[in-house]
Scaffold this motif. Structure first.
Motif, PDB file in Angstrom:
ATOM      1  N   VAL A 109      36.752  51.442  28.729  1.00 17.35           N
ATOM      2  CA  VAL A 109      36.379  50.300  29.583  1.00 17.35           C
ATOM      3  C   VAL A 109      35.438  50.773  30.678  1.00 17.35           C
ATOM      4  O   VAL A 109      35.733  51.732  31.388  1.00 17.35           O
ATOM      5  N   ASP A 110      34.295  50.086  30.834  1.00 19.28           N
ATOM      6  CA  ASP A 110      33.364  50.362  31.925  1.00 19.28           C
ATOM      7  C   ASP A 110      33.392  49.263  32.992  1.00 19.28           C
ATOM      8  O   ASP A 110      33.042  49.504  34.151  1.00 19.28           O
ATOM      9  N   LEU A 111      33.772  48.055  32.589  1.00 19.33           N
ATOM     10  CA  LEU A 111      33.920  46.936  33.516  1.00 19.33           C
ATOM     11  C   LEU A 111      35.051  46.057  32.998  1.00 19.33           C
ATOM     12  O   LEU A 111      35.104  45.751  31.803  1.00 19.33           O
ATOM     13  N   PHE A 112      35.947  45.672  33.900  1.00 20.33           N
ATOM     14  CA  PHE A 112      37.075  44.833  33.509  1.00 20.33           C
ATOM     15  C   PHE A 112      37.168  43.638  34.446  1.00 20.33           C
ATOM     16  O   PHE A 112      37.124  43.789  35.674  1.00 20.33           O
ATOM     17  N   LEU A 113      37.301  42.446  33.874  1.00 20.14           N
ATOM     18  CA  LEU A 113      37.490  41.225  34.660  1.00 20.14           C
ATOM     19  C   LEU A 113      38.696  40.481  34.112  1.00 20.14           C
ATOM     20  O   LEU A 113      38.775  40.199  32.909  1.00 20.14           O
ATOM     21  N   ASP A 114      39.634  40.167  34.996  1.00 19.94           N
ATOM     22  CA  ASP A 114      40.837  39.423  34.651  1.00 19.94           C
ATOM     23  C   ASP A 114      40.727  38.062  35.334  1.00 19.94           C
ATOM     24  O   ASP A 114      40.711  37.980  36.564  1.00 19.94           O
ATOM     25  N   ILE A 115      40.633  36.987  34.541  1.00 16.02           N
ATOM     26  CA  ILE A 115      40.288  35.665  35.067  1.00 16.02           C
ATOM     27  C   ILE A 115      41.559  34.840  35.306  1.00 16.02           C
ATOM     28  O   ILE A 115      42.385  34.681  34.405  1.00 16.02           O
ATOM     29  N   HIS A 116      41.686  34.300  36.519  1.00 17.57           N
ATOM     30  CA  HIS A 116      42.902  33.600  36.943  1.00 17.57           C
ATOM     31  C   HIS A 116      42.568  32.339  37.737  1.00 17.57           C
ATOM     32  O   HIS A 116      41.417  32.046  38.026  1.00 17.57           O
ATOM     33  N   GLY A 117      43.634  31.616  38.119  1.00 15.09           N
ATOM     34  CA  GLY A 117      43.543  30.522  39.075  1.00 15.09           C
ATOM     35  C   GLY A 117      44.588  30.743  40.158  1.00 15.09           C
ATOM     36  O   GLY A 117      45.666  31.272  39.887  1.00 15.09           O
ATOM     37  N   ASP A 118      44.284  30.331  41.381  1.00  9.91           N
ATOM     38  CA  ASP A 118      45.231  30.489  42.490  1.00  9.91           C
ATOM     39  C   ASP A 118      45.666  29.122  42.998  1.00  9.91           C
ATOM     40  O   ASP A 118      44.828  28.255  43.276  1.00  9.91           O
ATOM     41  N   GLU A 119      46.981  28.963  43.160  1.00  7.31           N
ATOM     42  CA  GLU A 119      47.554  27.674  43.542  1.00  7.31           C
ATOM     43  C   GLU A 119      47.280  27.291  44.983  1.00  7.31           C
ATOM     44  O   GLU A 119      47.185  26.096  45.294  1.00  7.31           O
ATOM     45  N   THR A 120      47.147  28.261  45.869  1.00  7.32           N
ATOM     46  CA  THR A 120      47.159  27.941  47.301  1.00  7.32           C
ATOM     47  C   THR A 120      45.813  28.065  48.005  1.00  7.32           C
ATOM     48  O   THR A 120      45.555  27.329  48.961  1.00  7.32           O
ATOM     49  N   ILE A 121      44.958  28.981  47.588  1.00  6.31           N
ATOM     50  CA  ILE A 121      43.714  29.264  48.319  1.00  6.31           C
ATOM     51  C   ILE A 121      42.581  28.411  47.752  1.00  6.31           C
ATOM     52  O   ILE A 121      42.239  28.536  46.571  1.00  6.31           O
ATOM     53  N   PRO A 122      41.967  27.550  48.545  1.00  8.79           N
ATOM     54  CA  PRO A 122      40.959  26.617  48.040  1.00  8.79           C
ATOM     55  C   PRO A 122      39.548  27.206  47.993  1.00  8.79           C
ATOM     56  O   PRO A 122      38.580  26.583  48.450  1.00  8.79           O
ATOM     57  N   PHE A 123      39.434  28.393  47.437  1.00  4.25           N
ATOM     58  CA  PHE A 123      38.148  29.077  47.326  1.00  4.25           C
ATOM     59  C   PHE A 123      38.111  29.873  46.025  1.00  4.25           C
ATOM     60  O   PHE A 123      39.154  30.194  45.448  1.00  4.25           O
TER      61      PHE A 123
END
Length: 375
Positions: free
Chosen positions: A252-266
């Motif tokens: 791995v040279d670059l890793f991105l784990d994609i999520h959503g956050d319930e509380t932070i509106p950004f």
């Protein structure tokens, strides 16, 4: 009136449906865990009636602060979703809406169904640029699929991306859809240049079981996959076990784990400041990446987000920390809001599937900007 949830991702508990002006509901926890926040249901027979739907146990949600300034999602056709008036008071979440048809769906966030997931895989393979591999099976026997895009030569950069470790964070797979559409476009110069330099390994849905079951955070065995990376097992977390094995095979040279956050509106990113292997090179790469993503998409910002871990204090059970430590690479968790993005608010739609998709498209530009520095 009738409320039903017997469809992919459906989830709610009906307590009292006798009065449209006082419908009593409850959040249903994940099938094998106590996390509760996701809901997705169909209401029938209430056209032109003012429906007031109360979630009586909203204060017991996994993230009750997530209800502040939150507006629920609704759709008549499950393709076009919009926000409806929602309030949180005295521990009760209330949706107040008058449907204009006899059939309407309400959800915590715009869903991404198992059928959409399979269509996404099919369209990617149909491009002629993508190879689909089966890494194994989930607890309930669903496929763990990996999309490989690129020349797969030793000299290529290895870019890994995973989404929906937490199944209720459906914006993550919308993001992947956008990224794939651009990456597989032979007329896109950024995509073409990247594929001359890198091979992409993408898992669009890490948690197919939880997605189908209508879970917020866990798989069918009750495992929070983003706490399993230090020591996954074939029995409890086969999804992480299979993906981790493949990563060790490719590097791995670059890793991105994609999520959503319930509380932070950004929209924001969380790096690997707390891992033992963190150094000046990774710090510089993180800064370069954030500047590039801010330039690629005004939806991204770096002022609001999670507190940074102190040196040596990272939770190594998290994917981003484990991968960053294991491979000494740039690793980031990208978070999108369940609410609206306060930087660019939209009263009608809030943050939604299409905005997540556009961010996925923009991500390719940021990856291109840092690709020359990853090794």
């Amino acid at each position: 009136m009738k409320i039903s949830t017997r469809f992919d991702g459906g989830s709610v508990i009906v307590k009292d449906l006798s009065n449209p002006a006082d419908i009593r509901l409850a959040l249903r926890p994940d099938n094998a865990a106590d996390f509760a926040q996701w809901f997705y249901f169909r209401l029938q027979g209430a056209a032109y009636q003012n429906c007031v739907m109360h979630f009586d146990n909203a204060a017991e949600a996994a993230y009750p602060e997530g209800w502040e300034d939150y507006q629920a999602c609704a759709s008549y056709d499950r393709r076009n979703w919009f926000r409806v008036p929602t309030a949180y008071e005295n521990g009760v979440l209330t949706i107040n809406h008058t449907p204009l048809s006899n059939s309407i769906y309400y959800a915590y966030f715009e869903p991404y169904s198992s059928e959409q997931h399979l269509n996404l895989l099919g369209e990617a393979q149909g491009s002629g640029l993508c190879q689909i591999d089966d890494l194994g099976s989930t607890v309930e026997g669903r496929d763990i699929n990996l999309l490989t895009i690129g020349n797969q030569v030793e000299s290529d950069l290895k870019v890994w991306m995973i989404a929906r470790q937490h199944p209720g964070e459906t914006m993550a797979e919308w993001f992947i859809e956008g990224l794939l559409a651009r990456l597989l476009d032979p007329q896109d110069p950024t995509a073409r240049a990247l594929l001359d330099r890198a091979t992409f390994y993408i898992v669009p849905n890490m948690n197919p079981d939880g997605s189908a079951l209508g879970n917020l955070r866990t798989n069918a065995a009750g495992a929070n996959l983003n706490r399993e990376w230090a020591a996954p097992s074939r029995e409890k977390s086969p999804e992480v076990f299979a993906v981790r094995e493949k990563m060790q095979e490719t590097g791995v040279d670059l890793f991105l784990d994609i999520h959503g956050d319930e509380t932070i509106p950004f929209v924001f990113a969380a790096g690997t400041e707390g891992i033992p292997a963190y150094n000046e090179r990774i710090a510089a790469l993180e800064q370069q990446f954030k500047i590039a993503l801010e330039a690629a998409s005004p939806d991204f910002q770096d002022e609001y987000g999670y507190p940074k871990d102190e040196p040596g204090q990272a939770d190594m059970r998290l994917a981003t920390n484990w991968v960053g430590q294991q491979f000494g690479c740039l690793a980031y968790t990208l978070e999108m809001p369940f609410k609206d993005n306060h930087n660019l608010p939209d009263d009608d739609f809030g943050w939604n599937g299409q905005r997540s998709l556009r961010l996925g498209e923009a991500m390719l530009s940021a990856i291109w900007q840092v690709s020359g520095s990853l090794r």
